[in-house]
Design a protein around this motif. Structure first.
Motif, PDB file in Angstrom:
ATOM      1  N   GLN A  56       0.832  -1.202   0.000  1.00  0.00           N
ATOM      2  CA  GLN A  56       0.000   0.000   0.000  1.00  0.00           C
ATOM      3  C   GLN A  56       0.872   1.261   0.000  1.00  0.00           C
ATOM      4  O   GLN A  56       0.541   2.245  -0.667  1.00  0.00           O
ATOM      5  CB  GLN A  56      -0.948   0.002   1.197  1.00  0.00           C
ATOM      6  N   ASP A  57       1.993   1.241   0.750  1.00  0.00           N
ATOM      7  CA  ASP A  57       2.920   2.375   0.725  1.00  0.00           C
ATOM      8  C   ASP A  57       3.413   2.617  -0.696  1.00  0.00           C
ATOM      9  O   ASP A  57       3.457   3.756  -1.167  1.00  0.00           O
ATOM     10  CB  ASP A  57       4.144   2.113   1.612  1.00  0.00           C
ATOM     11  N   SER A  59       2.027   1.678  -3.542  1.00  0.00           N
ATOM     12  CA  SER A  59       0.939   2.115  -4.408  1.00  0.00           C
ATOM     13  C   SER A  59       0.678   3.612  -4.252  1.00  0.00           C
ATOM     14  O   SER A  59       0.535   4.334  -5.245  1.00  0.00           O
ATOM     15  CB  SER A  59      -0.323   1.309  -4.095  1.00  0.00           C
ATOM     16  N   ASP A  99       0.112  -2.893  -8.415  1.00  0.00           N
ATOM     17  CA  ASP A  99      -1.347  -3.075  -8.409  1.00  0.00           C
ATOM     18  C   ASP A  99      -1.718  -4.534  -8.681  1.00  0.00           C
ATOM     19  O   ASP A  99      -2.606  -5.089  -8.028  1.00  0.00           O
ATOM     20  CB  ASP A  99      -2.011  -2.164  -9.440  1.00  0.00           C
ATOM     21  N   ILE A 102      -0.996  -6.585  -5.586  1.00  0.00           N
ATOM     22  CA  ILE A 102      -2.019  -6.386  -4.559  1.00  0.00           C
ATOM     23  C   ILE A 102      -3.261  -7.202  -4.894  1.00  0.00           C
ATOM     24  O   ILE A 102      -3.828  -7.874  -4.031  1.00  0.00           O
ATOM     25  CB  ILE A 102      -2.345  -4.886  -4.395  1.00  0.00           C
ATOM     26  N   ASN A 108      -5.376  -7.149   1.180  1.00  0.00           N
ATOM     27  CA  ASN A 108      -6.337  -6.608   2.134  1.00  0.00           C
ATOM     28  C   ASN A 108      -7.179  -7.702   2.799  1.00  0.00           C
ATOM     29  O   ASN A 108      -8.055  -7.422   3.594  1.00  0.00           O
ATOM     30  CB  ASN A 108      -7.266  -5.602   1.439  1.00  0.00           C
TER      31      ASN A 108
END
Length: 141
Positions: A56-57, A59, A99, A102, A108
């Motif tokens: 996430q960092d 992204s 992306d 992820i 998540n």
């Protein structure tokens, strides 16, 4: 972050001429807020688990054109990781790679969230180091 309870995450940003872009923002584990500034800037934040930069960092970093670099510092002070955009950086290529990572790993999901910290850190280190293939400067200490 001295004086904050264990598990808190904080961040701050500086322009390239070393002026504050944001005040220190404090949040719960993994929940600090890094602004999307309109000047070139560098973001610094802590990781309560001493882990490297998260997917996430990366992204967030790749989607903000003025964020030149991002760094994480472990609460123990023993781990520092950073990524910096340089002239030859393929921002779009690495952004797509991150992306896709992820999406494929469901970072998540509860499975990822319950993963052993050491294993998670290994996965994130591999992802971060992939940035070198896209022309980014990476530091892991």
């Amino acid at each position: 972050m001295q004086g904050e309870s264990v598990g808190k995450e904080g961040s701050t940003c500086f322009s390239l001429d070393n002026k504050a872009v944001s005040t220190v923002r404090v949040g719960d584990y993994g929940k600090t807020s890094i602004p999307n500034a309109q000047v070139d800037y560098y973001a610094i934040h802590n990781h309560p688990d001493n882990a490297v930069l998260s997917p996430q960092d990366l992204s967030i970093f790749l989607k903000r054109p003025h964020m030149i670099g991002i760094e994480s510092i472990g609460n123990s002070g023993t781990s520092i990781t950073s990524i910096v955009k340089v002239e030859q950086s393929d921002i779009q290529g690495f952004s797509k790679y991150v992306d896709d990572f992820i999406k494929e790993t469901e970072v998540n999901s509860t499975v990822y969230g319950n993963m052993e910290v050491q294993k998670l850190n290994e996965i994130c280190t591999d992802l971060l180091m992939k940035g070198e293939d896209y022309g980014f400067e990476i530091t892991i200490e």
